[in-house]
Design an enzyme around this catalytic site. Sequence first.
Site, PDB file in Angstrom:
ATOM      1  N   HIS A  66      40.407  31.277  43.151  1.00  0.00           N
ATOM      2  CA  HIS A  66      39.969  32.794  43.167  1.00  0.00           C
ATOM      3  C   HIS A  66      39.374  33.135  44.651  1.00  0.00           C
ATOM      4  CE1 HIS A  66      39.159  36.911  41.898  1.00  0.00           C
ATOM      5  NE2 HIS A  66      38.185  36.693  42.670  1.00  0.00           N
ATOM      6  N   CYS A  67      40.138  33.853  45.359  1.00  0.00           N
ATOM      7  CA  CYS A  67      39.816  33.959  46.749  1.00  0.00           C
ATOM      8  C   CYS A  67      38.964  35.451  46.834  1.00  0.00           C
ATOM      9  CB  CYS A  67      40.859  34.364  47.660  1.00  0.00           C
ATOM     10  SG  CYS A  67      40.549  34.658  49.454  1.00  0.00           S
ATOM     11  N   PRO A  68      37.780  35.480  47.314  1.00  0.00           N
ATOM     12  CA  PRO A  68      36.858  36.591  47.303  1.00  0.00           C
ATOM     13  C   PRO A  68      37.289  37.542  48.371  1.00  0.00           C
ATOM     14  CG  PRO A  68      35.565  34.659  48.056  1.00  0.00           C
ATOM     15  CD  PRO A  68      36.759  34.242  47.594  1.00  0.00           C
ATOM     16  N   ASN A  73      40.194  39.233  47.051  1.00  0.00           N
ATOM     17  CA  ASN A  73      39.662  39.670  45.723  1.00  0.00           C
ATOM     18  C   ASN A  73      40.715  39.729  44.956  1.00  0.00           C
ATOM     19  OD1 ASN A  73      38.047  41.046  43.809  1.00  0.00           O
ATOM     20  ND2 ASN A  73      38.784  43.001  44.552  1.00  0.00           N
TER      21      ASN A  73
END
Length: 110
Positions: free
Chosen positions: A42-44, A47
């Site tokens: 999951h890439c912040p 998002n």
Amino acid sequence: PIDAAARQMETHSMCRICKSFKPPCSHHCRICNRCVSRMDHHCPWMNNCIGATNLKSFILFLAYTWIGSALALMIFGCNYFFCNKESCEFTGVLVQLVRIMTVICVGSLL
């Protein structure tokens, strides 16, 4: 055709959290609360979960980040090192900005 569809449904497993069928090699993301096919992470920054559908977008995001950082570092570096006029005074903010851009540019390569 009906037998092939029935066999395909048998190979899919059920997600314990979503309570829906998930394709092979998919994982459930706690943050997005959905199953993602071939999930990497999951890439912040985006998002979003990085998986089979948006891996190209993620690679392009990394490439554009590196190109933008390198370009900004090159512009700041040229102004910093090749200014021959005596009126060129660099404040502490500009020097710190060049250092920060160097760290971002080198860090994005790793």
